[in-house]
Design an enzyme around this catalytic site. Structure first.
Site, PDB file in Angstrom:
ATOM      1  N   CYS A   2       0.777  -0.939   0.191  1.00 48.98           N
ATOM      2  CA  CYS A   2       0.390   0.048   0.203  1.00 48.98           C
ATOM      3  C   CYS A   2       0.785   1.122  -0.337  1.00 48.98           C
ATOM      4  CB  CYS A   2      -0.827   0.086   0.873  1.00 48.98           C
ATOM      5  SG  CYS A   2      -1.941  -1.492   1.698  1.00 48.98           S
ATOM      6  N   ARG A  62      -4.940   1.607   0.075  1.00 49.84           N
ATOM      7  CA  ARG A  62      -5.014   0.586   0.568  1.00 49.84           C
ATOM      8  C   ARG A  62      -4.484   0.059  -0.826  1.00 49.84           C
ATOM      9  NH1 ARG A  62      -8.206  -4.473   3.207  1.00 49.84           N
ATOM     10  NH2 ARG A  62      -6.367  -6.145   3.290  1.00 49.84           N
ATOM     11  N   LEU A  63      -4.003  -1.426  -0.792  1.00 48.91           N
ATOM     12  CA  LEU A  63      -4.219  -1.844  -2.048  1.00 48.91           C
ATOM     13  C   LEU A  63      -4.384  -3.542  -1.883  1.00 48.91           C
ATOM     14  CD1 LEU A  63      -3.738  -2.858  -5.192  1.00 48.91           C
ATOM     15  CD2 LEU A  63      -1.452  -3.773  -4.729  1.00 48.91           C
ATOM     16  N   ASN A  87       2.766  -0.752   5.423  1.00 51.11           N
ATOM     17  CA  ASN A  87       2.720  -1.378   4.095  1.00 51.11           C
ATOM     18  C   ASN A  87       3.998  -2.243   3.765  1.00 51.11           C
ATOM     19  OD1 ASN A  87       2.992  -1.195   1.147  1.00 51.11           O
ATOM     20  ND2 ASN A  87       4.573   0.390   1.283  1.00 51.11           N
ATOM     21  N   GLY A  88       2.615  -3.193   3.051  1.00 47.41           N
ATOM     22  CA  GLY A  88       4.131  -4.530   3.107  1.00 47.41           C
ATOM     23  C   GLY A  88       3.608  -5.820   3.102  1.00 47.41           C
ATOM     24  N   ASP A 112      -2.211  -9.798   7.127  1.00 44.36           N
ATOM     25  CA  ASP A 112      -0.795  -9.448   8.146  1.00 44.36           C
ATOM     26  C   ASP A 112      -0.343  -8.912   8.547  1.00 44.36           C
ATOM     27  OD1 ASP A 112      -0.853  -8.541   5.098  1.00 44.36           O
ATOM     28  OD2 ASP A 112       1.510  -8.588   5.776  1.00 44.36           O
ATOM     29  N   THR A 327      20.781   3.822 -15.207  1.00 44.12           N
ATOM     30  CA  THR A 327      19.766   1.555 -15.198  1.00 44.12           C
ATOM     31  C   THR A 327      18.892   1.949 -14.434  1.00 44.12           C
ATOM     32  OG1 THR A 327      22.426   2.199 -14.189  1.00 44.12           O
ATOM     33  CG2 THR A 327      20.654  -0.282 -14.787  1.00 44.12           C
ATOM     34  N   ARG A 330      16.044   3.379 -17.614  1.00 44.18           N
ATOM     35  CA  ARG A 330      16.522   2.724 -18.485  1.00 44.18           C
ATOM     36  C   ARG A 330      15.203   0.920 -18.828  1.00 44.18           C
ATOM     37  NH1 ARG A 330      22.306   1.871 -20.384  1.00 44.18           N
ATOM     38  NH2 ARG A 330      23.263   4.466 -21.935  1.00 44.18           N
TER      39      ARG A 330
END
Length: 558
Positions: A2, A62-63, A87-88, A112, A327, A330
């Protein structure tokens, strides 16, 4: 996964209106507006919790991945004294929930991350030693007006901290939420937790392992290596939504897809993993990815993009990434197109192979390592800078389209196991003690050897490393370099050091990205959050980060 955002008053009192970026905004309005800059991270819901009298605002975008029905945040304890935005993913939450239930008599986690709040009740600031996963969180304790802020060991999850003119503390998943209001902006250090009142925060936890300071001496056990990676993948499959996997055709993503398929088929023998590849027409990765997809019988989709379609997104990608590293830019443009497609299929979580190159020494420039000690020290450096490059790219690009990306190679236990293997067993080239004449020079040999039994086709298992920006099609790097360079005149580039004295761009391509970044994120403190990814120049490596620039690269002509 999230987005989190918080404002904590310096003195624990109500923040005066003139401090709130203009007196027209209440604390809630300001918090909601600033967090809105990262609302793409949480398209499913927005939660806001404000304590005006204490100068606290906490927002969660939130996702929904785990605990879909009950897991909306911020989480608030029953007595209203503890507030959490996280988040996580906490991969050992089921085990922790069982332990909490023994103490409470009954406990059913809302998601969780809810275990973080419960662990704080029992252990306070020492809770970090109990959780395993990818995370960034902010917790507020009303009883003491203390704050606990923490980030996972390798910075898989992004988090930034800022300070406004009045000394108030701001925290956000993405820097864009802070630069407008904070005079100072910093990347929150991975593997660290801080606790205390605002202005008095002290480090209360740091990720420490012997391999960070010492060259390891443990020999490689291939069977144990295989078992540990399988365990890491198993833990990363816990979710309540449809999942898929990135499949570039390289050994890293291919192994993750293969292991995940085997595990999922333990429950459902007919299971077919959805896998995805991206590239230009006839990209080097496509043939290998097709071979793997057929071998593991995945439901595979190739996303073919045109160069102009990807180039259109340069400004967008710098904004989402919050970096000007060549990097990273790209690599990210093709991945952004892929993430958008994956989201359209209804998949919300994908597995990826990030992290293997850093812990096994997979980049082609590692062939230039002069000795075991330098090789291991470079591995440690790459692991400790993952949050500035690969993890930053993987997380922010996927989350730009509302897709969670998980990285089993960066499971904390697995990283510790691999980084404790002695460099003699991991270094590429003739010093490697394993295998035959051809294979002993190949990078990531021990990883490949550990899975030589019926996991992947041999031509993929022993395929040389292709960096993602090369594997999507060799014309891609040449084109983006040419187009970026065309935007910068010789006169402009001659003044690079004067305009950008910190991290001065050394190529016109780098100068172009830096100009875009400076426009989107003005101020020196924002620029200092970026570290450039370059090979080891003192090993005789070219500065261009492309794998094709390394002498050991073998062009695949098939």
């Amino acid at each position: 996964m999230c987005g989190i955002f918080s404002i904590f008053s310096r003195d624990g009192e109500q923040i005066p209106p003139q401090i709130l970026h203009g007196s027209k905004h209440s604390l809630r309005e300001l918090a909601y507006r600033q967090s809105g800059k990262q609302r793409h991270r949480g398209p499913d819901s927005t939660g806001v919790y404000v304590i005006e009298t204490e100068g606290v605002a906490m927002v969660h975008e939130r996702l929904r991945i785990v605990g879909v029905e009950m897991g909306d945040q911020p989480f608030v304890s029953e007595d209203g004294n503890i507030i959490l935005v996280a988040n996580g993913e906490i991969y050992n939450y089921l085990e922790l929930s069982a332990e909490i239930a023994k103490k409470r008599g009954f406990y059913k986690p809302k998601s969780d991350c809810h275990v973080i709040l419960e662990l704080y009740k029992d252990y306070g600031k020492d809770l970090l030693q109990y959780i395993s996963g990818m995370f960034a969180f902010a917790l507020y304790d009303r009883r003491t007006k203390e704050v606990l802020i923490a980030r996972d060991p390798f910075g898989i999850i992004p988090m930034y901290e800022g300070e406004d003119a009045a000394g108030n503390l701001w925290v956000a998943s993405e820097m864009k939420c802070l630069t407008e209001t904070c005079s100072k902006v910093r990347t929150f250090t991975p593997g660290e937790a801080r606790f205390g009142r605002v202005g008095e925060l002290k480090v209360c936890w740091q990720f420490e392992q012997p391999w960070i300071k010492e060259v390891p001496r443990q020999t490689c056990d291939l069977a144990l290596l295989r078992a540990n990676l399988e365990s890491a993948v198993r833990s990363h499959l816990k979710c309540d939504v449809h999942l898929g996997a990135l499949l570039s055709g390289g050994v890293d993503s291919s192994l993750i897809a293969s292991i995940a398929t085997k595990i999922m088929r333990e429950r459902d023998p007919t299971f077919r993993l959805k896998t995805f590849s991206v590239g230009l027409k006839d990209a080097p990765d496509f043939q290998a990815a097709r071979h793997v997809a057929k071998y593991i019988d995945s439901d595979h989709k190739e996303i073919i993009f045109e160069i102009d379609d990807a180039l259109d997104g340069i400004r967008d990608i710098v904004y989402h990434l919050e970096t000007y590293d060549v990097t990273t830019v790209r690599c990210s443009l093709p991945m952004l197109l892929l993430a958008r497609y994956i989201k359209s299929t209804g998949i919300k979580m994908i597995l990826s192979g990030e992290g293997a190159d850093e812990i096994f020494g997979g980049y082609l420039y590692f062939h230039k390592a002069p000795n075991y000690e330098d090789f291991h020290e470079e591995l440690v450096k790459r692991v400790r800078q993952l949050h500035l490059s690969d993890c930053l790219r993987a997380n922010k690009v996927a989350m730009a389209k509302g897709v969670e990306l998980r990285v089993p190679f960066l499971d904390t236990g697995f990283v510790n196991h691999v980084m404790q293997i002695r460099p003699e067993d991991k270094i590429p080239g003739p010093l490697n003690k394993f295998g035959g004449e051809q294979q002993k020079r190949l990078e990531k040999y021990v990883l490949r050897a550990a899975f030589a039994d019926d996991y992947l086709p041999n031509d993929v298992l022993w395929r040389q490393k292709e960096q993602f920006s090369d594997g999507v099609g060799y014309d891609w790097i040449d084109s983006i370099r040419r187009v970026a360079t065309s935007h910068v005149s010789d006169k402009e580039f001659a003044g690079a050091a004067l305009r950008f004295p910190f991290n001065t761009p050394t190529t016109k391509e780098a100068f172009y990205y830096r100009c875009i970044f400076a426009e989107q994120f003005p101020g020196e403190s924002a620029a200092r959050t970026v570290v450039r990814w370059v090979p080891r120049l003192d090993w005789g490596c070219p500065e261009d980060p492309s794998g094709r620039a390394q002498a050991v690269h073998q062009v695949n002509k098939d």
